[in-house]
Structures are given as C-alpha cells and as structure tokens.
Design a protein around this motif. Structure first.
Motif, mmCIF file in Angstrom:
data_model
loop_
_atom_site.group_PDB
_atom_site.id
_atom_site.type_symbol
_atom_site.label_atom_id
_atom_site.label_comp_id
_atom_site.label_asym_id
_atom_site.label_seq_id
_atom_site.Cartn_x
_atom_site.Cartn_y
_atom_site.Cartn_z
ATOM 1 N N VAL A 13 -29.557 -43.382 80.469
ATOM 2 C CA VAL A 13 -29.593 -43.117 81.913
ATOM 3 C C VAL A 13 -29.014 -44.304 82.683
ATOM 4 C CG1 VAL A 13 -31.096 -42.733 83.896
ATOM 5 C CG2 VAL A 13 -31.537 -41.525 81.751
ATOM 6 N N PHE A 14 -29.425 -45.502 82.283
ATOM 7 C CA PHE A 14 -28.957 -46.701 82.975
ATOM 8 C C PHE A 14 -27.445 -46.874 82.814
ATOM 9 C CE2 PHE A 14 -28.134 -51.332 82.967
ATOM 10 C CZ PHE A 14 -28.531 -51.619 84.266
ATOM 11 N N ALA A 15 -26.952 -46.659 81.591
ATOM 12 C CA ALA A 15 -25.517 -46.793 81.345
ATOM 13 C C ALA A 15 -24.717 -45.772 82.139
ATOM 14 C CB ALA A 15 -25.223 -46.637 79.850
ATOM 15 N N GLY A 16 -25.306 -44.578 82.362
ATOM 16 C CA GLY A 16 -24.620 -43.554 83.140
ATOM 17 C C GLY A 16 -24.274 -44.022 84.535
ATOM 18 N N LEU A 17 -25.159 -44.847 85.126
ATOM 19 C CA LEU A 17 -24.895 -45.385 86.464
ATOM 20 C C LEU A 17 -23.607 -46.204 86.467
ATOM 21 C CD1 LEU A 17 -25.779 -46.204 89.405
ATOM 22 C CD2 LEU A 17 -26.974 -48.134 88.334
ATOM 23 N N LEU A 68 -37.555 -53.654 94.750
ATOM 24 C CA LEU A 68 -38.619 -54.333 94.030
ATOM 25 C C LEU A 68 -39.542 -55.131 94.948
ATOM 26 C CD1 LEU A 68 -36.603 -55.753 90.977
ATOM 27 C CD2 LEU A 68 -37.788 -53.574 91.169
ATOM 28 N N GLY A 69 -38.969 -55.730 96.002
ATOM 29 C CA GLY A 69 -39.732 -56.642 96.843
ATOM 30 C C GLY A 69 -40.609 -55.974 97.882
ATOM 31 N N THR A 70 -40.108 -54.905 98.514
ATOM 32 C CA THR A 70 -40.883 -54.269 99.583
ATOM 33 C C THR A 70 -42.181 -53.645 99.076
ATOM 34 O OG1 THR A 70 -38.875 -53.863 100.880
ATOM 35 C CG2 THR A 70 -40.822 -52.556 101.431
ATOM 36 N N PRO A 71 -42.181 -52.872 97.969
ATOM 37 C CA PRO A 71 -43.465 -52.364 97.459
ATOM 38 C C PRO A 71 -44.446 -53.489 97.130
ATOM 39 C CG PRO A 71 -41.653 -51.171 96.454
ATOM 40 C CD PRO A 71 -41.043 -52.319 97.194
ATOM 41 N N ALA A 72 -43.954 -54.592 96.566
ATOM 42 C CA ALA A 72 -44.829 -55.725 96.269
ATOM 43 C C ALA A 72 -45.368 -56.349 97.550
ATOM 44 C CB ALA A 72 -44.065 -56.770 95.447
ATOM 45 N N GLU A 73 -44.541 -56.392 98.595
ATOM 46 C CA GLU A 73 -44.970 -56.912 99.896
ATOM 47 C C GLU A 73 -46.096 -56.059 100.467
ATOM 48 O OE1 GLU A 73 -44.643 -59.538 103.234
ATOM 49 O OE2 GLU A 73 -43.567 -59.637 101.327
ATOM 50 N N VAL A 74 -45.936 -54.746 100.403
ATOM 51 C CA VAL A 74 -46.978 -53.828 100.891
ATOM 52 C C VAL A 74 -48.240 -53.955 100.047
ATOM 53 C CG1 VAL A 74 -47.556 -51.389 101.211
ATOM 54 C CG2 VAL A 74 -45.286 -52.225 101.846
ATOM 55 N N TYR A 75 -48.073 -54.083 98.756
ATOM 56 C CA TYR A 75 -49.200 -54.248 97.821
ATOM 57 C C TYR A 75 -50.041 -55.468 98.184
ATOM 58 C CZ TYR A 75 -51.515 -55.028 93.268
ATOM 59 O OH TYR A 75 -52.431 -55.239 92.262
ATOM 60 N N ARG A 76 -49.381 -56.561 98.550
ATOM 61 C CA ARG A 76 -50.084 -57.818 98.817
ATOM 62 C C ARG A 76 -50.535 -57.980 100.257
ATOM 63 N NH1 ARG A 76 -46.576 -62.618 97.532
ATOM 64 N NH2 ARG A 76 -48.547 -63.731 97.831
ATOM 65 N N ALA A 186 -22.234 -44.141 98.126
ATOM 66 C CA ALA A 186 -22.856 -42.850 98.431
ATOM 67 C C ALA A 186 -23.562 -42.293 97.192
ATOM 68 C CB ALA A 186 -21.792 -41.864 98.930
ATOM 69 N N PHE A 187 -22.907 -42.385 96.033
ATOM 70 C CA PHE A 187 -23.534 -41.938 94.788
ATOM 71 C C PHE A 187 -24.765 -42.784 94.472
ATOM 72 C CE2 PHE A 187 -23.667 -43.227 90.250
ATOM 73 C CZ PHE A 187 -24.284 -42.093 89.746
ATOM 74 N N GLN A 188 -24.664 -44.084 94.633
ATOM 75 C CA GLN A 188 -25.778 -44.979 94.323
ATOM 76 C C GLN A 188 -26.948 -44.781 95.286
ATOM 77 O OE1 GLN A 188 -23.540 -48.585 94.482
ATOM 78 N NE2 GLN A 188 -22.697 -48.319 92.426
ATOM 79 N N MET A 189 -26.665 -44.388 96.519
ATOM 80 C CA MET A 189 -27.722 -44.081 97.475
ATOM 81 C C MET A 189 -28.556 -42.888 96.987
ATOM 82 S SD MET A 189 -29.299 -44.655 100.293
ATOM 83 C CE MET A 189 -30.293 -43.787 101.512
ATOM 84 N N VAL A 190 -27.882 -41.873 96.458
ATOM 85 C CA VAL A 190 -28.579 -40.706 95.910
ATOM 86 C C VAL A 190 -29.462 -41.128 94.737
ATOM 87 C CG1 VAL A 190 -28.285 -38.483 94.758
ATOM 88 C CG2 VAL A 190 -26.803 -39.098 96.681
ATOM 89 N N VAL A 191 -28.938 -42.003 93.871
ATOM 90 C CA VAL A 191 -29.720 -42.489 92.726
ATOM 91 C C VAL A 191 -30.963 -43.241 93.199
ATOM 92 C CG1 VAL A 191 -29.701 -44.011 90.701
ATOM 93 C CG2 VAL A 191 -27.703 -42.608 91.222
ATOM 94 N N LEU A 336 -34.278 -44.471 84.758
ATOM 95 C CA LEU A 336 -33.868 -43.957 86.064
ATOM 96 C C LEU A 336 -34.290 -44.906 87.174
ATOM 97 C CD1 LEU A 336 -32.715 -41.729 87.875
ATOM 98 C CD2 LEU A 336 -34.947 -40.606 87.793
ATOM 99 N N PHE A 337 -35.500 -45.466 87.069
ATOM 100 C CA PHE A 337 -35.937 -46.398 88.104
ATOM 101 C C PHE A 337 -35.115 -47.683 88.064
ATOM 102 C CE2 PHE A 337 -38.371 -50.043 89.552
ATOM 103 C CZ PHE A 337 -38.599 -49.655 90.867
ATOM 104 N N VAL A 338 -34.829 -48.175 86.854
ATOM 105 C CA VAL A 338 -33.994 -49.371 86.754
ATOM 106 C C VAL A 338 -32.608 -49.079 87.331
ATOM 107 C CG1 VAL A 338 -32.864 -50.955 85.150
ATOM 108 C CG2 VAL A 338 -35.252 -50.334 84.813
ATOM 109 N N ALA A 339 -32.107 -47.866 87.101
ATOM 110 C CA ALA A 339 -30.836 -47.462 87.708
ATOM 111 C C ALA A 339 -30.961 -47.451 89.225
ATOM 112 C CB ALA A 339 -30.424 -46.083 87.203
ATOM 113 N N CYS A 340 -32.124 -47.042 89.722
ATOM 114 C CA CYS A 340 -32.390 -47.062 91.164
ATOM 115 C C CYS A 340 -32.298 -48.485 91.703
ATOM 116 C CB CYS A 340 -33.771 -46.464 91.438
ATOM 117 S SG CYS A 340 -34.446 -46.785 93.076
ATOM 118 N N ALA A 341 -32.951 -49.432 91.000
ATOM 119 C CA ALA A 341 -32.929 -50.827 91.438
ATOM 120 C C ALA A 341 -31.513 -51.402 91.379
ATOM 121 C CB ALA A 341 -33.881 -51.657 90.579
#
Length: 590
Positions: A13-17, A68-76, A186-191, A336-341
C-alpha cells in the motif's frame, strides 16, 4: 520500546503511493513535452482551474507534521486546536481579498517581484534569500521528523523513507513541473482523507462509539475549548489561536510563494479565489479529522498513557503507536495510514521544491540572463528543481543531527526577522513552564507493570528573567512579533530617512482595504488612501481592460509602472468581473 513491524501488504500500500505519484509526473512530462516554456513548467501556463488547485493548496500545507502532531497535541492539551477553524477563515478571507488581487493583477510569477516594484531590488533579493534558506531548513525537518517517528514505532526503515521521499518528489517535480505537482497533491489529499477516515471509523468502533469517546474526553478535560485568558504567555487560548494563528497562517498563505504561485496559475482571478475558498473547506476537514483522531486516541489510552509509561519516547510517536495497535489484525491498513502521513510530506516537499525553483529562476537567473530562450529557460527550471530536491533531502540528513523537531522596508525586514528568531530560539533553550503550557493529566493506572519505565524529572538549570516572560510567549505569536516589528521599524526608519509620498506610489501595488469600511463616504476613503491615487485614470483603465501580462511587468521591473504605453492584453471578463491570464496559445484545461 516495543516495535511492531509492517507486513507485506503494508509495504504494498505504501509503495503504491510513490508509484502513482511518480506516474503522474511521467504522464505530464510526456503530455506537455511540446509546450516547453518556463511559464508552462513553473505556473502551468496560467490556465489551471480551481478544483485541483484547491486540493493542492490543502495538501501542501497539511504536512505529516499535521497528521502526526495535531492528534498528539489534542491528546495532551485538549481540543482547543479546533479554534484554528476560525483562524483559517480569517486567513483565507484576507488572502483572497487583500493579497491575491495585488499579486494576480500585477502578472508577477515570484511574490518577491512585488517588493522590487514597491520598494527596490535589495529588499527583493533579501526576502528571496531568507525565503530560500527558511524553506530548505523547514523542508528538511518535514521529511526527517515524521520518518523518525514512524521508524521508532513501526520499524519502517528511516533512511529508506527519507531518500524515497526526496527522490520521488524531485523526480516528478523535475519532469512534470507545476501541473504534475498540483495533480499529485490532489491525489495525495484524497489519500490523507481516506487514511484519517479509517482511523476515525475503527477507533470510534473500538472506543464504543462516538458518544463514549466524547464522554471520556469530557471527563479528561479534553473538551474545554474556549479559554478567554488574554495572557500572551499561555500556549493555547481563544486569543492566541484566533489572533496569533491568523498572523502565523497569513505568513503561510497570504504572501507565501507556494500559495501565490498556485493561485496565479489559475486562468482567472475568479478561479483563484474559488480555489482559496474551496481550500478552506479542505483545511477544515483535515483539522476536524486530526482533532477527533486525538480525542479517540485519548479515549483509547485514558488509563494507560504509552508516553508516561515509557512505551514510547516522544509525543509524536503517539499516533503511529495508536494506529499499529488499532489495526494490529488488519494488514494493509497501517500501511494506508503511513501513506496518509507521507502524502502530507510528499505534497509539502514537492510544493517547496517547485516554489524554490521558481523564485530562484525569476529573481536571480532572469535578472542575470534576461535573454534566455524558452528551451534554455525550461531546462534551467528543471535543473533548479533537481538541485533543490537534492538540497532538501540533504537537509533531512542534517536534521538528524539536530535537536527536537528600500531603507525602511529593508530595516523593518531585518528587525522583524531578528525579533522572531530571538523569541523562538529563547523558547527552544528555555521552554515555557507547565504553568503556561498547562498540559492535561495523563493516567497509567491500568498499565501492565512490566511496561512501565521509570522516568526522572528533568532538573531545570538556572533561568534568566526573560525565560519567564519573553521566551514563554505562545509560539503562535512569533509571526505577529515579526510582522509588527517589521512594520513599526519600517515606519520609524522611513520617517527618519524620508517617507515616500502617496502620489508617487503606483495604485496597482496597494490594495485599498479602507474602501470596505468607508464605502459610505468618498471623502473619508480618499483621506485613508494617504495620497495614493486609487481613482486615477491609469488604474481605472487597468481595471476595465485587464492587466498587462508578464512581458509588461518584466519591462516595469526595469522602467517602473508609471510608464505609459504598456501593452494591454485583453483579460477582463465584464460578465464574471474577473481577470484572465490569457495565454498566447490555446492550452488544454484540466
């Protein structure tokens, strides 16, 4: 720390990106091979439509640091980050109504060309050099920081991901130019959106539904959003986010080369504004996804915080660790999530490389070699993309050795930069105390005892007096400090050295925002213009018949915009009340 390794499907999945991103670059390199001009390569022939540009803008400025940073910011620290939705709205409004019309109608390609038109060459070159240095430094961190966090949690090879990112971005930027960058974004935004949605759906199901997630967040004080404390030393309050956040993002959107370059690539000013406003929707969606991901992550770890217990070593590892736990039995979804990041990383790096190549070509190469042929200009532009791709990737390697992640105009610029660096470096050396950052409590009550690593509280060294005041300023006010410092210093120095008369300033270079507030009185509007002739025949002719295109502006950079007789190329559409970038040749719209 326990490392949970990727499986085969995660790598697939990651390589597909990377494969699809590279394929888009190859596609546009082949499709546009007969339109070999620097204008086509750097600004897409100025014939882009608003849809892909809007997606590209969102993807470019929502990097892996956001994922990665914003969810951690909200968490803390809680969900006050959601107030950035207000700041984003202000930023997009000011950019589309204040900055964009000036840049678009002047026909410039590099935003720093404006500084020469408005002030002089030294100001333009100083700003360009600062932008190039800052962007290379920032891009290196954007590549390295998320790669390191993912490596430490997932076992994903650190340097393989760093060099793959640099090589792929350089490849499709050098081949396809701005069109390849925009459509790949645009493609990466969808991912990115799909990656977030998988986390939100599976995470809320694991947490017993969104109602339970919000209940746990409320009990953990994570939903205390509106804090109206005016103390500028507090990390996140309503005022630091809405006011400070607006200043911070105006620097990113309002005058940033990457943003303006995409906007002026649109075929009309109306399309450019639509791109910005549609991009606002994208910013809101990504921000909401990130905030809710942080809340879901808190609900999951509320009784056993992996950071406090020593399972992970840094807050930016929280999201990858959560994802690996969440999808432990679902091969492919961690990939898929790593591809998102990494979609955030690829889009940001590609935008930076393209913007760096553009400002270097426009501000330095064309100034030194004004008579280059189209073929020479295109090959030089591609070569600059290659050079800056190598520099940005090299900067990611350097980042591995670092720690955590006119006279009046020129004087103001230097003082503003100095103030910003001073407070930022001071805050890095002497971090703000918890009494100002107010981290929320975390629990390890239900952690397995063997997983808990004893931590020793750091011993604070002696702190200077400024550490409790100036250096503790909320990071969101850094841009405001630099901006206000630049303005005040510029005004003072201008009065000392001799201010410029309003009637000597070309009205096309000034956006009369006072017209919005004094629309009821021509007398007061004229007074607020400070002598600038906004009702002059020259400006009215320009507004009625369209802008002189790039050739006229290039002439103006040498001879001044006051010169009469600039070639007027029709570009104004009375029906749409918008301006067109009319190309000399018909270019297929995408």
């Amino acid at each position: 720390m326990e490392v949970k390794n990727f499986e085969v499907w995660d790598y697939v999945v990651f390589a597909g990106l990377f494969v699809i991103s590279s394929g888009i670059g190859v596609f546009f390199a082949i499709k546009e091979r007969k339109k070999a001009t620097s204008r086509e390569f750097l600004v897409g022939g100025r014939q882009m439509t608003f849809g892909p540009v809007a997606l590209s803008l969102t993807a470019s400025f929502m990097s892996a640091v956001t994922v990665l940073g914003t969810p951690a910011e909200v968490y803390r620290f809680g969900a006050s980050f959601i107030l950035f939705l207000i700041a984003y709205a202000f930023v997009i409004f000011f950019t589309s109504e204040l900055f964009l019309p000036v840049f678009y109608r002047s026909g410039i390609t590099s935003t720093y060309e404006y500084l020469q038109l408005r002030f002089n060459k030294p100001v333009r070159y100083a700003a360009t050099v600062i932008y190039i240095v800052q962007t290379i430094l920032y891009t290196g961190v954007v590549v390295y920081a998320p790669a390191l966090a993912l490596n430490q949690v997932t076992g994903f090879d650190l340097w393989a991901s760093v060099f793959a990112t640099g090589i792929v971005c350089t490849f499709y930027c050098s081949l396809g130019g701005l069109k390849a960058v925009v459509w790949t974004d645009a493609f990466q935004m969808v991912v990115m959106i799909v990656g977030f949605l998988t986390v939100l759906i599976q995470g809320s199901n694991r947490g017993g539904g969104i109602h339970n997630v919000l209940e746990h967040a409320t009990n953990g004080s994570r939903l205390h959003v509106f804090d109206f404390d005016v103390d500028p030393l507090r990390r996140h309050t309503f005022w630091t986010i809405t006011v400070g956040g607006t200043f911070t993002w105006l620097g990113i959107y309002g005058v940033n080369q990457s943003t303006i370059q995409r906007c002026i690539s649109c075929k009309t000013e109306k399309h450019a504004k639509l791109a910005l406003y549609c991009n606002l929707l994208g910013l809101w969606i990504i921000a909401l996804c990130a905030v809710f991901s942080g809340l879901i992550m808190y609900a999951h770890f509320k009784d056993c915080d992996p950071w406090t217990s020593g399972v992970i070593s840094a807050p930016d590892q929280l999201m990858p660790y959560f994802v690996m736990e969440l999808f432990a039995t679902m091969p492919g979804l961690p990939g898929l999530f790593v591809a998102c990041a990494f979609s955030g990383t690829l889009s940001t790096v590609a935008a930076s490389i393209n913007a760096l190549a553009t400002v270097t070509f426009e501000d330095f190469v064309k100034s030194c070699f004004p008579h280059l042929s189209d073929k020479q200009s295109t090959w030089i532009s591609k070569g600059l993309c290659l050079v800056f791709g190598i520099l940005c990737t090299s900067m990611a390697v350097v980042a591995s050795f670092m720690g955590s992640v006119v006279q009046g105009a020129l004087g103001g610029l230097l003082i503003g930069i100095t103030l910003s660096f001073w407070v930022a470096i001071g805050a890095f050396v002497y971090p703000a105390p918890p009494s100002k950052t107010l981290p929320l409590p975390l629990s390890i009550e239900q952690c397995v005892q063997s997983n808990i690593t004893a931590t020793v509280a750091p011993q604070l060294s002696s702190r200077p007096a400024l550490a409790e005041t100036w250096y503790s300023l909320s990071y969101l006010y850094y841009s405001a400090v630099g901006c206000l410092g630049c303005i005040l210093a510029g005004i003072i120095i201008s009065f000392i050295t001799g201010r410029q008369k309003g009637q000597d300033i070309d009205p096309l270079l000034i956006r009369p925002v006072c017209n919005l507030f004094c629309f009821w009185s021509k007398k007061y509007k004229t007074l607020c213009w400070c002598g600038v002739q906004h009702d002059s025949e020259t400006e009215q002719d320009y507004l009625d018949h369209g802008s002189a295109w790039k050739q006229g502006v290039e002439s103006a950079l040498q001879n001044g915009l006051k010169q009469e007789g600039l070639a007027q190329i029709p570009g104004y559409n009375p029906k749409d009340k918008s301006y067109s970038n009319m190309a000399q040749e018909r270019i297929t719209n995408f």
